[in-house]
Design a protein around this motif. Sequence first.
Motif, PDB file in Angstrom:
ATOM      1  N   ALA A   1      18.247 -32.479  28.132  1.00  0.00           N
ATOM      2  CA  ALA A   1      17.913 -32.783  29.318  1.00  0.00           C
ATOM      3  C   ALA A   1      16.444 -33.283  29.077  1.00  0.00           C
ATOM      4  O   ALA A   1      15.293 -33.001  28.891  1.00  0.00           O
ATOM      5  CB  ALA A   1      17.396 -31.277  30.845  1.00  0.00           C
ATOM      6  N   GLU A   2      16.443 -34.754  29.347  1.00  0.00           N
ATOM      7  CA  GLU A   2      15.221 -35.544  28.832  1.00  0.00           C
ATOM      8  C   GLU A   2      14.301 -36.328  30.259  1.00  0.00           C
ATOM      9  O   GLU A   2      13.695 -36.863  30.481  1.00  0.00           O
ATOM     10  CB  GLU A   2      15.062 -36.665  27.940  1.00  0.00           C
TER      11      GLU A   2
ATOM     12  N   LEU B   1      13.078 -28.169  35.270  1.00  0.00           N
ATOM     13  CA  LEU B   1      12.333 -27.428  34.132  1.00  0.00           C
ATOM     14  C   LEU B   1      12.749 -28.324  33.091  1.00  0.00           C
ATOM     15  O   LEU B   1      11.811 -29.004  31.747  1.00  0.00           O
ATOM     16  CB  LEU B   1      13.157 -26.376  33.359  1.00  0.00           C
ATOM     17  N   ALA B   2      13.696 -29.679  32.991  1.00  0.00           N
ATOM     18  CA  ALA B   2      13.101 -30.971  32.430  1.00  0.00           C
ATOM     19  C   ALA B   2      12.675 -32.026  32.095  1.00  0.00           C
ATOM     20  O   ALA B   2      11.857 -32.397  31.354  1.00  0.00           O
ATOM     21  CB  ALA B   2      14.482 -31.855  32.270  1.00  0.00           C
ATOM     22  N   LEU B   3      11.521 -31.830  33.050  1.00  0.00           N
ATOM     23  CA  LEU B   3       9.898 -32.160  33.748  1.00  0.00           C
ATOM     24  C   LEU B   3       9.372 -32.156  32.983  1.00  0.00           C
ATOM     25  O   LEU B   3       8.009 -32.013  32.563  1.00  0.00           O
ATOM     26  CB  LEU B   3       9.970 -32.219  35.055  1.00  0.00           C
TER      27      LEU B   3
ATOM     28  N   GLU C   1      18.078 -27.844  27.977  1.00  0.00           N
ATOM     29  CA  GLU C   1      19.863 -28.525  27.745  1.00  0.00           C
ATOM     30  C   GLU C   1      20.121 -28.195  29.392  1.00  0.00           C
ATOM     31  O   GLU C   1      19.620 -27.108  29.966  1.00  0.00           O
ATOM     32  CB  GLU C   1      21.087 -27.818  27.546  1.00  0.00           C
ATOM     33  N   ARG C   2      21.006 -28.806  29.123  1.00  0.00           N
ATOM     34  CA  ARG C   2      21.092 -29.475  31.295  1.00  0.00           C
ATOM     35  C   ARG C   2      21.815 -27.800  32.142  1.00  0.00           C
ATOM     36  O   ARG C   2      23.235 -27.433  30.546  1.00  0.00           O
ATOM     37  CB  ARG C   2      22.478 -29.965  31.425  1.00  0.00           C
TER      38      ARG C   2
ATOM     39  N   ILE D   1      13.946 -39.329  37.451  1.00  0.00           N
ATOM     40  CA  ILE D   1      12.560 -39.310  37.111  1.00  0.00           C
ATOM     41  C   ILE D   1      12.101 -38.302  34.921  1.00  0.00           C
ATOM     42  O   ILE D   1      12.349 -36.787  34.588  1.00  0.00           O
ATOM     43  CB  ILE D   1      11.549 -38.596  37.970  1.00  0.00           C
ATOM     44  N   PRO D   2      11.795 -39.298  34.559  1.00  0.00           N
ATOM     45  CA  PRO D   2      11.981 -39.302  33.210  1.00  0.00           C
ATOM     46  C   PRO D   2      10.237 -38.484  32.636  1.00  0.00           C
ATOM     47  O   PRO D   2       9.305 -38.222  33.622  1.00  0.00           O
ATOM     48  CB  PRO D   2      11.531 -40.639  32.130  1.00  0.00           C
ATOM     49  N   ARG D   3      10.399 -37.358  32.136  1.00  0.00           N
ATOM     50  CA  ARG D   3      10.331 -37.030  31.881  1.00  0.00           C
ATOM     51  C   ARG D   3       8.423 -36.712  31.078  1.00  0.00           C
ATOM     52  O   ARG D   3       6.623 -37.133  31.667  1.00  0.00           O
ATOM     53  CB  ARG D   3      10.414 -35.315  30.686  1.00  0.00           C
ATOM     54  N   THR D   4       8.194 -38.689  30.715  1.00  0.00           N
ATOM     55  CA  THR D   4       7.078 -38.990  30.402  1.00  0.00           C
ATOM     56  C   THR D   4       6.121 -39.589  31.801  1.00  0.00           C
ATOM     57  O   THR D   4       4.934 -39.442  31.774  1.00  0.00           O
ATOM     58  CB  THR D   4       7.660 -40.476  29.642  1.00  0.00           C
ATOM     59  N   LEU D   5       7.564 -39.834  32.656  1.00  0.00           N
ATOM     60  CA  LEU D   5       6.806 -39.894  34.079  1.00  0.00           C
ATOM     61  C   LEU D   5       5.629 -38.876  34.251  1.00  0.00           C
ATOM     62  O   LEU D   5       4.561 -39.275  35.163  1.00  0.00           O
ATOM     63  CB  LEU D   5       7.780 -41.126  34.999  1.00  0.00           C
ATOM     64  N   PHE D   6       6.814 -37.629  34.487  1.00  0.00           N
ATOM     65  CA  PHE D   6       5.894 -36.201  34.551  1.00  0.00           C
ATOM     66  C   PHE D   6       5.104 -36.258  34.798  1.00  0.00           C
ATOM     67  O   PHE D   6       3.661 -36.242  34.675  1.00  0.00           O
ATOM     68  CB  PHE D   6       6.890 -35.554  35.156  1.00  0.00           C
TER      69      PHE D   6
END
Length: 151
Positions: A49-50, A86-88, A93-94, A109-114
């Motif tokens: 989960a990314e 939590l992937a944020l 894993e899902r 919403i990608p983690r990098t954006l968060f």
Amino acid sequence: MALSDDIRLLSAVPLFQGLDDDQLRLVAFGAERRNVGKGQALFREHSPAECAFVVARGRFDLYTEGRDGIAELERSVGPGTLLSELALVTMVERKFTAVAADDGEVLRIPRTLFHRLLEEYPAVARLLEARIKENLVNLAKAAAAMQGRFA
């Protein structure tokens, strides 16, 4: 949909409640809208989960693999639901498979954006950290309450 619609949707998500319009605009502008057809899997259990997803339209059924290997419906969710929170924060894993119960739409919403949101707004980082901790505590309590079912 318009950026203002995405901001309104995000403002209703418990994790993002209390963020101002500029903060929500950053997330909404960087998020990707995806259409998901009825019966299509948004993601599968145990996959990396990314990113997280916010349900914008439609319903999604959440399945987990049962003891006998057959998928079991855990629950259905609708608009305003944040999936894989939590992937944020970190690589996880899902925990379930999400399948569109009807035609739907999500915000990815990608983690990098968060992480960018947290870097640009340190006060938001502290607020969201407290919310995520609270969610983890509630999850642990729920798991402890079910312990007797697995003994």
